[in-house]
Design an enzyme around this catalytic site. Structure first.
Site, mmCIF file in Angstrom:
data_model
loop_
_atom_site.group_PDB
_atom_site.id
_atom_site.type_symbol
_atom_site.label_atom_id
_atom_site.label_comp_id
_atom_site.label_asym_id
_atom_site.label_seq_id
_atom_site.Cartn_x
_atom_site.Cartn_y
_atom_site.Cartn_z
ATOM 1 N N TYR A 156 0.847 -1.205 0.000
ATOM 2 C CA TYR A 156 0.000 0.000 0.000
ATOM 3 C C TYR A 156 0.876 1.246 0.000
ATOM 4 C CZ TYR A 156 -3.496 3.432 1.517
ATOM 5 O OH TYR A 156 -4.312 4.545 1.608
ATOM 6 N N LYS A 160 0.979 4.375 -2.718
ATOM 7 C CA LYS A 160 0.739 5.786 -2.395
ATOM 8 C C LYS A 160 1.999 6.634 -2.630
ATOM 9 C CE LYS A 160 -3.661 5.767 -1.460
ATOM 10 N NZ LYS A 160 -4.638 6.564 -2.249
HETATM 11 P P1 NDP Z 1 -13.569 3.512 1.469
HETATM 12 O O1 NDP Z 1 -13.264 2.044 1.482
HETATM 13 O O2 NDP Z 1 -14.608 4.027 2.379
HETATM 14 O O3 NDP Z 1 -13.894 3.995 -0.019
HETATM 15 C C1 NDP Z 1 -13.120 3.549 -1.096
HETATM 16 C C2 NDP Z 1 -13.809 3.889 -2.391
HETATM 17 O O4 NDP Z 1 -12.969 3.440 -3.475
HETATM 18 C C3 NDP Z 1 -15.142 3.200 -2.530
HETATM 19 O O5 NDP Z 1 -16.076 4.111 -3.079
HETATM 20 C C4 NDP Z 1 -14.873 2.090 -3.534
HETATM 21 O O6 NDP Z 1 -16.019 1.862 -4.339
HETATM 22 C C5 NDP Z 1 -13.782 2.720 -4.386
HETATM 23 N N1 NDP Z 1 -13.017 1.728 -5.114
HETATM 24 C C6 NDP Z 1 -12.165 0.790 -4.611
HETATM 25 N N2 NDP Z 1 -11.701 0.027 -5.596
HETATM 26 C C7 NDP Z 1 -12.252 0.472 -6.756
HETATM 27 C C8 NDP Z 1 -12.166 0.087 -8.112
HETATM 28 N N3 NDP Z 1 -11.405 -0.949 -8.521
HETATM 29 N N4 NDP Z 1 -12.875 0.769 -9.035
HETATM 30 C C9 NDP Z 1 -13.655 1.802 -8.654
HETATM 31 N N5 NDP Z 1 -13.786 2.228 -7.386
HETATM 32 C C10 NDP Z 1 -13.098 1.551 -6.457
HETATM 33 O O7 NDP Z 1 -12.152 4.215 1.780
HETATM 34 P P2 NDP Z 1 -11.714 5.763 1.876
HETATM 35 O O8 NDP Z 1 -12.843 6.667 1.572
HETATM 36 O O9 NDP Z 1 -10.985 5.920 3.142
HETATM 37 O O10 NDP Z 1 -10.642 5.788 0.709
HETATM 38 C C11 NDP Z 1 -10.627 6.773 -0.320
HETATM 39 C C12 NDP Z 1 -9.190 7.095 -0.651
HETATM 40 O O11 NDP Z 1 -8.580 7.705 0.468
HETATM 41 C C13 NDP Z 1 -8.319 5.894 -1.006
HETATM 42 O O12 NDP Z 1 -7.488 6.220 -2.098
HETATM 43 C C14 NDP Z 1 -7.484 5.687 0.245
HETATM 44 O O13 NDP Z 1 -6.255 5.074 -0.035
HETATM 45 C C15 NDP Z 1 -7.311 7.113 0.698
HETATM 46 N N6 NDP Z 1 -6.959 7.325 2.093
HETATM 47 C C16 NDP Z 1 -7.743 6.861 3.105
HETATM 48 C C17 NDP Z 1 -7.386 7.107 4.431
HETATM 49 C C18 NDP Z 1 -8.167 6.582 5.575
HETATM 50 O O14 NDP Z 1 -7.637 6.572 6.698
HETATM 51 N N7 NDP Z 1 -9.415 6.160 5.402
HETATM 52 C C19 NDP Z 1 -6.206 7.898 4.746
HETATM 53 C C20 NDP Z 1 -5.440 8.323 3.603
HETATM 54 C C21 NDP Z 1 -5.823 8.067 2.332
HETATM 55 P P3 NDP Z 1 -16.577 0.426 -4.777
HETATM 56 O O15 NDP Z 1 -16.129 -0.574 -3.749
HETATM 57 O O16 NDP Z 1 -18.059 0.623 -4.841
HETATM 58 O O17 NDP Z 1 -15.982 0.199 -6.129
HETATM 59 C C1 8X3 Z 2 -4.680 5.279 4.935
HETATM 60 C C2 8X3 Z 2 -4.067 5.765 6.211
HETATM 61 O O1 8X3 Z 2 -2.250 5.243 7.912
HETATM 62 O O2 8X3 Z 2 -3.745 3.452 7.294
HETATM 63 O O3 8X3 Z 2 -3.946 5.732 3.842
HETATM 64 O O4 8X3 Z 2 -2.050 4.186 5.789
HETATM 65 S S1 8X3 Z 2 -2.973 4.595 6.816
#
Ligand code: NDP
Ligand code: 8X3
Length: 256
Positions: A156, A160
């Site tokens: 992961y 990123k």
């Molecule tokens: P969620 O799991 O709540 O949401 C992830 C979203 O990504 C869902 O809408 C899912 O939709 C979509 N997704 C995943 N795989 C695919 C795919 N192959 N095609 C299309 N859509 C896809 O997680 P977050 O909202 O937390 O994550 C959003 C972003 O933020 C990510 O890039 C994550 O790495 C990043 N992030 C998150 C953090 C956290 O602590 N939560 C911190 C830092 C960054 P569906 O399954 O319907 O396709």
């Molecule tokens: C998601 C936040 O700290 O789990 O990107 O990597 S962490």
């Protein structure tokens, strides 16, 4: 109504940060293209935003890790949804916390194809139109995981770190154009992220946010709004955003 007249495409709008960005952008008057794989959730979101804000949304079920699906879906948008002003590359995931020597290569493929290739396919399909029309914003959702490697995070983290490199590369490639390239790189945000990471184990997922006050998806969405609503000459390159109890990828203060 800071986004009146703007059309935004958000990847991963079915949950978490992407859904919150859809809600905030809708509140501010944007029209939306909502993508993700779970079509029912996209339809519910579109219906809710239409009712609450009168938002005109186009629901586009899409697996961004499929080059064919991205090409077909984005080359057949209805005319009124083709002139995209804002692209939010948000969709992404992590799987597991195993060491490399114990990892599942099929899961590595899923993470890398979604977080890196998917972001690239969508960007390649949309950026040329922005350039032709003379403007656009691309906002990538990176992570603190793209700045610091932590135990159990290698693949992961690699994805990123790649998003960080792609954000910087896109900014270089468009420096002579009226295109803005930004990233928001959050720490811990409570979404479905950890449930997905722990393959549906809600107890393990809940432990990630136990005894802390994590960021909420709306915190990221309001930051996204700030970035895309700056005057045209202002390009916010990168925002690292933590909950107050977090100081690095690995240092989180928990109240016991
Ligand atoms: P969620 O799991 O709540 O949401 C992830 C979203 O990504 C869902 O809408 C899912 O939709 C979509 N997704 C995943 N795989 C695919 C795919 N192959 N095609 C299309 N859509 C896809 O997680 P977050 O909202 O937390 O994550 C959003 C972003 O933020 C990510 O890039 C994550 O790495 C990043 N992030 C998150 C953090 C956290 O602590 N939560 C911190 C830092 C960054 P569906 O399954 O319907 O396709
Ligand atoms: C998601 C936040 O700290 O789990 O990107 O990597 S962490």
């Amino acid at each position: 109504m800071m986004l009146r007249g703007k059309l935004a495409l958000i990847t991963g709008a079915t949950a978490g940060i992407g859904q919150a960005i859809a809600e905030v952008f809708a509140r501010e008057g944007a029209r939306l293209i909502l993508t993700g794989r779970r079509e029912a959730r996209l339809k519910n979101l579109a219906a809710g935003l239409a009712e609450q804000f009168g938002t005109d949304s186009f629901v586009l079920p899409l697996d961004i890790s499929s080059r064919e699906q991205v090409h077909t879906a984005l080359s057949t948008l209805p005319p009124e949804f083709q002139d995209i002003d804002i692209l939010v590359n948000n969709a992404g995931l992590a799987r597991g916390v195993e060491k490399i020597q114990d990892g599942d290569p099929a899961e590595w493929d899923e993470v890398l194809r979604t977080n890196i290739h998917g972001l690239l396919y969508v960007t390649r399909a949309i950026l040329p139109g922005m350039i032709r029309r003379g403007g656009g914003d691309i906002l990538n959702i990176g992570s603190i995981a793209g700045h610091e490697v932590y135990p159990g995070g290698a693949v992961y983290n690699a994805s990123k770190f790649a998003v960080d490199a792609l954000t910087k590369g896109m900014r270089i490639d468009t420096v002579d154009l009226p295109i803005r390239i930004s990233s928001i790189d959050p720490g811990l945000v409570e979404t479905e992220f950890s449930v997905v990471r722990f393959r549906g184990d809600r107890e393990k997922a809940a432990n990630v946010y136990k005894n802390i006050e994590p960021l909420k998806p709306a915190d990221i969405a309001e930051t996204a709004l700030f970035i895309v609503s700056r005057p045209a000459h202002v390009q916010i390159a990168q925002v690292i955003i933590f909950p107050t109890c977090q100081a690095s990828a690995t240092l989180v203060h928990r109240n016991f």
